[in-house]
Design an enzyme around this catalytic site. Structure first.
Site, PDB file in Angstrom:
ATOM      1  N   LYS A 185       1.431   3.595 -15.858  1.00 47.15           N
ATOM      2  CA  LYS A 185       0.230   3.725 -15.013  1.00 47.15           C
ATOM      3  C   LYS A 185      -0.601   4.966 -15.361  1.00 47.15           C
ATOM      4  O   LYS A 185      -1.690   5.151 -14.824  1.00 47.15           O
ATOM      5  CB  LYS A 185       0.626   3.802 -13.533  1.00 47.15           C
ATOM      6  N   GLY A 203      -6.187  -1.292  -5.916  1.00 49.18           N
ATOM      7  CA  GLY A 203      -7.014  -2.438  -5.553  1.00 49.18           C
ATOM      8  C   GLY A 203      -6.664  -3.740  -6.224  1.00 49.18           C
ATOM      9  O   GLY A 203      -7.365  -4.732  -6.054  1.00 49.18           O
ATOM     10  N   ARG A 204      -5.546  -3.738  -6.972  1.00 47.91           N
ATOM     11  CA  ARG A 204      -5.136  -5.028  -7.509  1.00 47.91           C
ATOM     12  C   ARG A 204      -4.804  -5.955  -6.340  1.00 47.91           C
ATOM     13  O   ARG A 204      -4.982  -7.153  -6.412  1.00 47.91           O
ATOM     14  CB  ARG A 204      -3.941  -4.833  -8.447  1.00 47.91           C
ATOM     15  N   THR A 211       6.188  -1.478  -6.043  1.00 44.61           N
ATOM     16  CA  THR A 211       6.817  -0.163  -5.903  1.00 44.61           C
ATOM     17  C   THR A 211       6.927   0.217  -4.425  1.00 44.61           C
ATOM     18  O   THR A 211       7.954   0.748  -3.977  1.00 44.61           O
ATOM     19  CB  THR A 211       6.012   0.908  -6.673  1.00 44.61           C
ATOM     20  N   ALA A 244       0.079   2.705  -7.464  1.00 43.23           N
ATOM     21  CA  ALA A 244      -1.301   2.748  -7.969  1.00 43.23           C
ATOM     22  C   ALA A 244      -1.348   1.943  -9.261  1.00 43.23           C
ATOM     23  O   ALA A 244      -0.314   1.716  -9.899  1.00 43.23           O
ATOM     24  CB  ALA A 244      -1.734   4.185  -8.224  1.00 43.23           C
ATOM     25  N   THR A 249       1.391  -0.989  -0.453  1.00 45.11           N
ATOM     26  CA  THR A 249       1.483  -2.416  -0.774  1.00 45.11           C
ATOM     27  C   THR A 249       1.716  -2.576  -2.276  1.00 45.11           C
ATOM     28  O   THR A 249       1.097  -1.867  -3.074  1.00 45.11           O
ATOM     29  CB  THR A 249       0.161  -3.115  -0.371  1.00 45.11           C
ATOM     30  N   GLY A 250       2.603  -3.508  -2.637  1.00 45.71           N
ATOM     31  CA  GLY A 250       2.871  -3.748  -4.058  1.00 45.71           C
ATOM     32  C   GLY A 250       4.363  -3.654  -4.326  1.00 45.71           C
ATOM     33  O   GLY A 250       5.155  -3.367  -3.417  1.00 45.71           O
ATOM     34  N   GLU A 277      -5.593   0.868   2.890  1.00 41.36           N
ATOM     35  CA  GLU A 277      -4.913   1.827   2.002  1.00 41.36           C
ATOM     36  C   GLU A 277      -5.645   3.163   1.987  1.00 41.36           C
ATOM     37  O   GLU A 277      -5.021   4.229   2.082  1.00 41.36           O
ATOM     38  CB  GLU A 277      -4.817   1.262   0.583  1.00 41.36           C
TER      39      GLU A 277
END
Ligand code: 5RP
Length: 229
Positions: free
Chosen positions: A124, A98-99, A32, A86, A29-30, A106
Site C-alpha cells: 500500500k 474509498g475502494r 485488514t 487504506a 472497513t475492509g 470513515e
C-alpha cells in the site's frame, strides 16, 4: 498446527494489543479492519472492556456477531482511537481510501478520533497519492454531470463507478466518480481542490488525519508516526 499470520493480520493483532479498557474504538472497513475486529473481539472475551462504533454496516454486523458492543455513530461526538486500512499511503502519511463505499463515515470517524491508526502491508506504500488507484469521489446522484465538468476543469479524468450492470452506490446514497489527476498535483493540493468543488459529498484523500501508520512487511512491523504539531 497454527497457520502463520500474514502481514495484514500481524498489524491488526498489534493494533488490537494497543487498545485499553474503557476506550471508544472506531472500526474501519475492509479485510485488514476485519482482522482487527476479530482480534478485538478475542480480547473482549479475555476481559477487555471496550465500546465500538463502526464505519459501515458490514463492519457493524461483523463486530456485533463477534460479541462486541457497537454504539450508533449518532450518539458520539468524539472517539479515542479509529483503526482502519487504506488503499494507498504516501511517505507524508496522506491516505487514499474509498475502494469501499463508506467514505463519509470513515472520514468522520478519522476526524473525530484522538488517534487514527492505519493498518497496511507494504504493497500500500506509494510515492504519491493516486499512483496506483483512481481517487474515489462521492457525488450526490443529481450532481454527477456538473461535478464531472468541474473536475475536468482541474484536470480530472474518469467515470462513474459501475457495479455489475448498474452503478455503484455508497451507503450514504451517493454515486462514485473514480478519477485520475495530473501527478504534479500533490495530495494536499488535490485535497484542497476537491474540498472546494460543489456537489462533492466526500472524497478518498485523507490528508493530515492519520496519527500512526503500521506497515506489515516480511514478518516485521514498521511505524510511521505523525510529529507533534
Ligand atoms: C474501504 C477502505 C479500505 O480500508 C481499503 O480499501 C483497504 O482495504 P483492505 O484492508 O481490504 O486492503 O478504504 O473504504
Amino acid at each position: 498446527m497454527v497457520a502463520p499470520l500474514n502481514d495484514k493480520q500481524r498489524v491488526a493483532h498489534y493494533a488490537a494489543d494497543l487498545i485499553h479498557n474503557d476506550m471508544v474504538v472506531g472500526l474501519g472497513t475492509g479485510s485488514t479492519a476485519n482482522y482487527f475486529i476479530d482480534e478485538l473481539a478475542k480480547r473482549r472475551v479475555e476481559g477487555l472492556r471496550v465500546t465500538t462504533v463502526a464505519s459501515s454496516i458490514i463492519s457493524s454486523n461483523r463486530a456485533q456477531q463477534m460479541g462486541l458492543e457497537v454504539v450508533a455513530i449518532e450518539h458520539l461526538s468524539h472517539i479515542d482511537v479509529y483503526v482502519d486500512g487504506a488503499d494507498e499511503v504516501s511517505p507524508q502519511m496522506a491516505l487514499l481510501k474509498g475502494r469501499g463505499a463508506d467514505l463519509v463515515r470513515e472520514k468522520l470517524l478519522a476526524n473525530a478520533s484522538d488517534q487514527f491508526l492505519v493498518l497496511v502491508d507494504n504493497t500500500k506504500m506509494v510515492e504519491y497519492i493516486g499512483q496506483k488507484h483512481p481517487i474515489a469521489i462521492e457525488v450526490a446522484p443529481f450532481s454527477w454531470e456538473m461535478v464531472s465538468h468541474s473536475l475536468l476543469k482541474i484536470g480530472g479524468k474518469g467515470s462513474l463507478r459501475a457495479n455489475g450492470d448498474g452503478l455503484a452506490m455508497t451507503s450514504h446514497g451517493s454515486l462514485v466518480l473514480d478519477m485520475t489527476f495530473d501527478s504534479s498535483l500533490d495530495s494536499k493540493q488535490l485535497n484542497e481542490l476537491l474540498n472546494a468543488v460543489p456537489g462533492v459529498v466526500e472524497h478518498g484523500i485523507f490528508q493530515g488525519l492519520a496519527t500512526e501508520i503500521l506497515i506489515g512487511e516480511n514478518e516485521q512491523i514498521a511505524h510511521i508516526t505523525k510529529l507533534a504539531e
